[in-house]
Motif scaffolding. Structure first.
Motif, mmCIF file in Angstrom:
data_model
loop_
_atom_site.group_PDB
_atom_site.id
_atom_site.type_symbol
_atom_site.label_atom_id
_atom_site.label_comp_id
_atom_site.label_asym_id
_atom_site.label_seq_id
_atom_site.Cartn_x
_atom_site.Cartn_y
_atom_site.Cartn_z
ATOM 1 N N GLY A 9 0.969 -1.150 -0.090
ATOM 2 C CA GLY A 9 0.247 -0.001 0.050
ATOM 3 C C GLY A 9 0.855 1.246 -0.009
ATOM 4 O O GLY A 9 0.190 2.304 0.233
ATOM 5 N N LEU A 10 2.034 1.059 -0.293
ATOM 6 C CA LEU A 10 2.993 2.249 -0.313
ATOM 7 C C LEU A 10 4.231 2.168 -1.516
ATOM 8 O O LEU A 10 4.468 0.926 -1.930
ATOM 9 N N GLN A 11 4.506 3.135 -2.096
ATOM 10 C CA GLN A 11 5.699 3.204 -2.748
ATOM 11 C C GLN A 11 6.844 3.892 -2.152
ATOM 12 O O GLN A 11 7.677 3.337 -1.383
ATOM 13 N N CYS A 12 6.761 5.316 -2.256
ATOM 14 C CA CYS A 12 7.795 6.118 -1.603
ATOM 15 C C CYS A 12 7.645 6.334 -0.113
ATOM 16 O O CYS A 12 8.401 6.466 0.715
ATOM 17 N N GLY A 13 6.299 6.291 0.177
ATOM 18 C CA GLY A 13 6.040 6.084 1.681
ATOM 19 C C GLY A 13 5.777 7.451 2.405
ATOM 20 O O GLY A 13 5.365 7.602 3.283
ATOM 21 N N PHE A 14 5.662 8.751 1.493
ATOM 22 C CA PHE A 14 5.639 9.939 2.130
ATOM 23 C C PHE A 14 4.148 10.317 2.632
ATOM 24 O O PHE A 14 3.946 10.798 3.756
ATOM 25 N N CYS A 15 3.248 9.651 1.887
ATOM 26 C CA CYS A 15 1.685 9.997 2.313
ATOM 27 C C CYS A 15 1.373 8.956 3.294
ATOM 28 O O CYS A 15 0.306 9.095 3.926
ATOM 29 N N THR A 16 2.129 7.875 3.438
ATOM 30 C CA THR A 16 1.623 6.556 4.362
ATOM 31 C C THR A 16 1.186 6.948 5.655
ATOM 32 O O THR A 16 0.083 6.414 6.298
ATOM 33 N N LEU A 75 -3.624 12.603 -0.195
ATOM 34 C CA LEU A 75 -3.246 12.490 -1.670
ATOM 35 C C LEU A 75 -2.141 11.446 -1.645
ATOM 36 O O LEU A 75 -0.991 11.502 -0.767
ATOM 37 N N CYS A 76 -1.715 10.756 -2.809
ATOM 38 C CA CYS A 76 -0.591 9.777 -2.942
ATOM 39 C C CYS A 76 -0.409 10.179 -4.367
ATOM 40 O O CYS A 76 -1.159 9.862 -5.475
ATOM 41 N N ARG A 77 0.754 10.168 -4.599
ATOM 42 C CA ARG A 77 1.561 10.503 -6.047
ATOM 43 C C ARG A 77 1.761 9.224 -6.617
ATOM 44 O O ARG A 77 2.310 9.141 -7.775
ATOM 45 N N CYS A 78 1.801 8.184 -5.832
ATOM 46 C CA CYS A 78 2.685 6.958 -6.400
ATOM 47 C C CYS A 78 1.788 5.721 -6.782
ATOM 48 O O CYS A 78 2.066 5.266 -7.812
ATOM 49 N N THR A 79 0.857 5.566 -5.923
ATOM 50 C CA THR A 79 0.227 4.324 -5.730
ATOM 51 C C THR A 79 -0.947 3.822 -6.539
ATOM 52 O O THR A 79 -1.235 2.899 -6.952
ATOM 53 N N GLY A 80 -1.638 4.983 -7.067
ATOM 54 C CA GLY A 80 -2.838 4.929 -7.965
ATOM 55 C C GLY A 80 -4.033 4.412 -6.823
ATOM 56 O O GLY A 80 -5.294 4.194 -7.233
#
Ligand code: FES
Ligand code: FES
Length: 154
Positions: free
Chosen positions: A96-103, A133-138
Motif C-alpha cells: 500500500g505504499l511506494q515512496c511512503g511519504f503519504c503513508t 493524496l498519494c502521487r505513487c500508488t494509484g
C-alpha cells in the motif's frame, strides 16, 4: 506559551510561540518526524494525526488548540514490542505504499475510519481517504490494505 497535552500516551509540556502549529510541535519540538508535511495548506493529508481519536490535519491546527488533548501519531501505533498495528501490517502486506511519504497520514486516517466504522464499505474507505493524496500508488493497494486490516480485525 505553555501547552500541555498527551502524545502517544506520554504527558508532554512544551513552551512554544502561540502561532506554533501542531505539526511543528510534533516534528520540531518532539522530534516525531513520522508526521510529514507535504503541502502546509491542508490539502495533502500527509500530516494527519489523531486528536482524541479523530483524524485531523496537524498543519491546520495550532498547538495551543490541543491543550489537554490526547494526540496519536504514527509512532504511537505499534505495540511496545514492535508488533505493527493491523493497518501498518496490512499496508506492508498489500504494498500500500511506494515512496511512503503519504503513508503515515493514510494509516492515521484509516485508523480513525475503522474505529468508527469497522465494516466500512469500499466507497466509505475511498471517501475517508479523499483528503489524503498519494502521487505513487494509484490508491488501489491502499484501499486493499484497509480492507485487509478490516478482515484481520473482524
Ligand atoms: Fe497538512 Fe498537507 S501538510 S495537509
Ligand atoms: Fe508515494 Fe503515496 S506512496 S505519495
Amino acid at each position: 506559551m505553555q501547552v500541555q497535552l498527551v502524545v502517544n500516551g506520554k504527558p508532554v509540556t512544551a513552551d512554544v510561540p502561540p502561532n506554533t502549529l501542531l505539526v511543528q510541535l510534533l516534528r520540531e519540538h518532539l522530534q516525531l518526524t513520522g508526521t510529514h508535511v507535504g503541502c502546509d495548506t491542508s490539502q495533502c493529508g500527509a500530516c494527519t494525526v489523531l486528536a482524541d481519536g479523530r483524524a485531523i490535519k496537524s498543519c491546520n491546527a495550532l498547538a495551543a488548540q490541543m491543550q489537554g488533548c490526547e494526540i496519536t501519531t504514527i509512532e504511537g501505533l505499534a505495540a511496545a514490542d514492535g508488533t505493527l498495528h493491523p493497518l501498518q501490517a496490512a499496508f506492508k502486506e498489500c504494498h500500500g505504499l511506494q515512496c511512503g511519504f503519504c503513508t503515515p497520514g493514510m494509516v492515521m486516517s484509516s485508523v480513525d475510519l475503522l474505529a468508527r466504522h469497522p465494516q466500512a464499505s469500499e466507497a466509505e474507505i475511498r471517501a475517508q481517504l479523499e483528503g489524503n493524496l498519494c502521487r505513487c500508488t494509484g490508491y488501489q493497494n491502499i484501499v486493499r490494505a484497509v480492507q485487509t486490516a478490516q478482515q484481520a480485525s473482524a
